[in-house]
Design an enzyme around this catalytic site. Structure first.
Site, PDB file in Angstrom:
ATOM      1  N   GLU A 139       5.007  24.593 -29.841  1.00  0.00           N
ATOM      2  CA  GLU A 139       5.805  24.079 -30.946  1.00  0.00           C
ATOM      3  C   GLU A 139       4.984  24.286 -32.226  1.00  0.00           C
ATOM      4  OE1 GLU A 139       7.287  20.130 -30.221  1.00  0.00           O
ATOM      5  OE2 GLU A 139       8.769  20.293 -31.827  1.00  0.00           O
ATOM      6  N   ASP A 168       0.835  17.252 -25.892  1.00  0.00           N
ATOM      7  CA  ASP A 168       1.608  16.104 -26.392  1.00  0.00           C
ATOM      8  C   ASP A 168       1.531  14.899 -25.451  1.00  0.00           C
ATOM      9  OD1 ASP A 168       2.446  17.349 -28.734  1.00  0.00           O
ATOM     10  OD2 ASP A 168       4.285  18.115 -27.853  1.00  0.00           O
ATOM     11  N   HIS A 204       0.774  24.468 -25.660  1.00  0.00           N
ATOM     12  CA  HIS A 204       2.181  24.222 -26.036  1.00  0.00           C
ATOM     13  C   HIS A 204       2.369  24.861 -27.404  1.00  0.00           C
ATOM     14  CE1 HIS A 204       5.814  22.168 -27.186  1.00  0.00           C
ATOM     15  NE2 HIS A 204       5.245  21.186 -27.859  1.00  0.00           N
ATOM     16  N   HIS A 212       9.814  16.786 -36.813  1.00  0.00           N
ATOM     17  CA  HIS A 212      11.048  17.399 -36.293  1.00  0.00           C
ATOM     18  C   HIS A 212      12.140  17.303 -37.351  1.00  0.00           C
ATOM     19  CE1 HIS A 212       9.870  16.750 -31.764  1.00  0.00           C
ATOM     20  NE2 HIS A 212       9.358  17.859 -32.264  1.00  0.00           N
ATOM     21  N   HIS A 219      -2.167  14.957 -30.349  1.00  0.00           N
ATOM     22  CA  HIS A 219      -1.935  14.056 -31.485  1.00  0.00           C
ATOM     23  C   HIS A 219      -2.673  12.748 -31.217  1.00  0.00           C
ATOM     24  CE1 HIS A 219       1.380  16.549 -32.976  1.00  0.00           C
ATOM     25  NE2 HIS A 219       1.906  16.532 -31.773  1.00  0.00           N
ATOM     26  N   ASP A 245       3.850  22.627 -34.627  1.00  0.00           N
ATOM     27  CA  ASP A 245       2.733  21.762 -35.036  1.00  0.00           C
ATOM     28  C   ASP A 245       1.426  22.148 -34.343  1.00  0.00           C
ATOM     29  OD1 ASP A 245       4.205  20.827 -32.818  1.00  0.00           O
ATOM     30  OD2 ASP A 245       3.308  18.838 -32.937  1.00  0.00           O
TER      31      ASP A 245
HETATM   32 FE1  FEO Z   1       5.724  19.269 -29.037  1.00  0.00          FE
HETATM   33 FE2  FEO Z   1       3.195  18.137 -30.841  1.00  0.00          FE
HETATM   34  O1  FEO Z   1       4.504  19.352 -30.395  1.00  0.00           O
END
Ligand code: FEO
Length: 395
Positions: free
Chosen positions: A81, A164, A79, A23, A225, A83
């Protein structure tokens, strides 16, 4: 290299050993991270999520070693985002008509970021996709931690793809919880929760209750992750249930900034006073400039009380203090007591202004700010000890 989870499911993500900041510079990731993507092979083949943009070509090229891209029937984006969606443009260049299953907000975000008119299929909680022996069920998980987030449940293999949720920034070769160093994993999972998910506690609490009420058999929880949960699923769920509910341990954290050590001496004397009064309480003294900001926030997350100190600078407080206070405000900690302190030479506004910021951030203020003019002498240090004793008695 891909890694098999079950006969049908393969991890096809990317371990990022180098990642130190996430981020932008908002979150430190000293143990690296991974971007977990998963390939399901059934009568239909499904790719769940992708990886961060800088690894897009590497990701697609390794995916091609696993499967002919033309054989991917569906892409599910839990999701969006960067990444997780960063490699979408690279893969969609090759299979542009492949349907992308995501929430309505997911489509909005993908369109907003990549400006492509791909074949979107919007799904909501309870919608299903049959892919042969398996049926995939979608569960919206709004604000865990973005408004587009959803989970996908695969019934045949009893897998929850949680994106996440339940993840941590932790690069390791081991894929499963029973292979990894769990102390490291839990430490990173708490840091992830404190710094990313804590503002959304109400949503986490509600979603946990909703998903648990569904009584889904779970063999694996596959986040986006870190490690895949298998042996310790209940443990990470238990931790989330505690973390989302105004979490605190018997800990008081003192964070300070200092110019010529006067405020540091105050911090140390306050800590002595707390220890005298409450020897069982863990007391941490952390420099705002020497300790990592996200580690400081994680320690605040696990504390029942927080003291913040800064010398007065130009009628206010230091920039490091401003940063920590702004971040703490955004994380919306609940049920924590707080107070402020600081040294000064002439005007002396810092302690009062920090107290106001802490109150604005949702902390319960238990005392007026403690101030010392110039360097603390023995009497001033004893006053700080007494301030610490009084703070410890507030619990
Ligand atoms: Fe909210 Fe791992 O992106």
């Amino acid at each position: 290299m891909s890694k098999k989870i079950t006969d049908k499911v393969t991890w096809v993500g990317k371990i990022d050993w180098e990642l130190q900041h996430f981020h932008g510079d908002e979150l430190s990731t000293f143990r690296g991270s991974s971007y977990n993507a998963y390939l399901i092979r059934d009568e239909k083949n499904v790719l769940i999520d992708t990886v961060w943009g800088p690894y897009d070509r590497e990701f697609v090229s390794r995916l091609k070693e696993e499967i002919d891209l033309k054989d991917i029937d569906y892409i599910i984006m839990n999701h969006n985002e960067s990444d997780h969606s960063g490699a979408l443009p690279e893969i969609m260049r090759e299979i542009p008509d492949t349907p992308i299953y995501c929430t309505k907000m997911g489509e909005t975000i993908i369109r907003g970021m990549y400006h492509q008119d791909w074949n979107f299929v919007n799904v909501k909680t309870g919608d299903t996709l049959n892919i042969g022996e398996s049926t995939l069920t979608f569960v919206e998980a709004k604000f865990l931690h973005w408004p587009d987030t959803m989970f996908t449940y695969m019934d045949s293999d009893k897998i929850l793809f949680s994106n996440d949720g339940f993840g941590e920034h932790f690069a390791c070769e081991e894929l499963f919880d029973y292979q990894a160093n769990l102390d490291d994993v839990y430490s990173e999972a708490m840091k992830y929760y404190a710094n990313i998910l804590n503002p959304f506690n109400t949503f986490v609490k509600k979603k946990l209750a909703e998903v648990l009420a569904m009584n889904l058999p779970l063999e694996y929880v596959c986040p986006s992750h870190g490690i895949v949960w298998h042996d310790h699923i209940q443990d990470i769920i238990d931790r989330y249930q505690k973390w989302c509910d105004a979490y605190q341990e018997d800990q008081i954290t003192i964070v300070y900034d200092t110019m010529w050590n006067a405020t540091r001496h105050m911090a140390e004397a306050i800590a002595e006073g707390i220890r005298e009064t409450s020897p069982e309480t863990r007391v941490l003294v952390l420099s705002m400039t020497k300790s990592d900001k996200n580690d400081i926030l994680t320690e605040m997350f696990r504390s029942k009380g927080v003291l913040v100190g800064s010398p007065t600078i130009n009628n206010g407080f230091s920039y490091a203090t401003a940063g920590i206070l702004e971040m703490a405000k955004g994380l919306k900690f609940k049920g924590k007591k707080a107070a402020a302190f600081g040294s000064y030479g002439w005007s002396g506004e810092a302690a009062k202004k920090i107290t106001a910021e802490l109150a604005d951030a949702g902390f319960e203020i238990v005392a007026d700010g403690q101030r010392v003019k110039w360097a603390p002498d023995q009497d001033a240090l004893e006053a700080c000890r007494e301030y610490g004793r009084a703070f410890a008695k507030a619990f």
